[in-house]
Motif scaffolding. Sequence first.
Motif, mmCIF file in Angstrom:
data_model
loop_
_atom_site.group_PDB
_atom_site.id
_atom_site.type_symbol
_atom_site.label_atom_id
_atom_site.label_comp_id
_atom_site.label_asym_id
_atom_site.label_seq_id
_atom_site.Cartn_x
_atom_site.Cartn_y
_atom_site.Cartn_z
ATOM 1 N N GLN A 58 34.744 34.091 44.381
ATOM 2 C CA GLN A 58 35.335 35.266 45.024
ATOM 3 C C GLN A 58 36.246 34.840 46.179
ATOM 4 O O GLN A 58 37.317 35.414 46.379
ATOM 5 N N PRO A 81 37.146 39.150 39.687
ATOM 6 C CA PRO A 81 37.417 38.132 40.705
ATOM 7 C C PRO A 81 37.301 36.706 40.148
ATOM 8 O O PRO A 81 37.550 35.746 40.862
ATOM 9 N N TYR A 82 36.947 36.586 38.878
ATOM 10 C CA TYR A 82 36.742 35.269 38.286
ATOM 11 C C TYR A 82 37.871 34.848 37.346
ATOM 12 O O TYR A 82 37.830 33.764 36.780
#
Length: 170
Positions: A58, A81-82
């Motif tokens: 993150q 977020p990955y």
Amino acid sequence: MARQLRVPRLLAELPAPVRWLALPLALTCTAVVLVGSWSAPERIETPQPTGKAAGYCQALAAALPQELLGHARKDPSPASPYVAAWASSPRTVLRCGVDRPEELNGPAAKDLSPTIDDVTWWAKKLDDGGYRFTTTMRKAYVEVTVPGGAFANPLDPVSALNPAVKANIP
């Protein structure tokens, strides 16, 4: 005075039912070709890191650039977020929190592993001519897939992303 439409000689010599079907048949064939050439949206598997690795990923996501070597950032949908991506097609894709590649257990692990500013990237040449680079010796594995021919040097995007990876993934 009304103008008459001139029919090409080849069509005029055909029987009437064939002439009537020529235009609908041509339009149908064109539609089939167009629909067949459309490709399904690219599916990018989203990693699901846990614990500290999720936090590192993150932090990395917040530090990633909006432009990578002249290519605008266009993340896949749904947002994660990955996963981050730049350009439209073909895209350079970064995935954080991926599993450790099985190939790192074998002798090939040392074949293509460039180190850039203390971050080691294991490289794998893909069937389409691109490369997949995966960090090694980090608390979370980061993978960058660079499509074949997108850059003069496939390491260029990795080099540009390296400072963000180094600063956020211990």
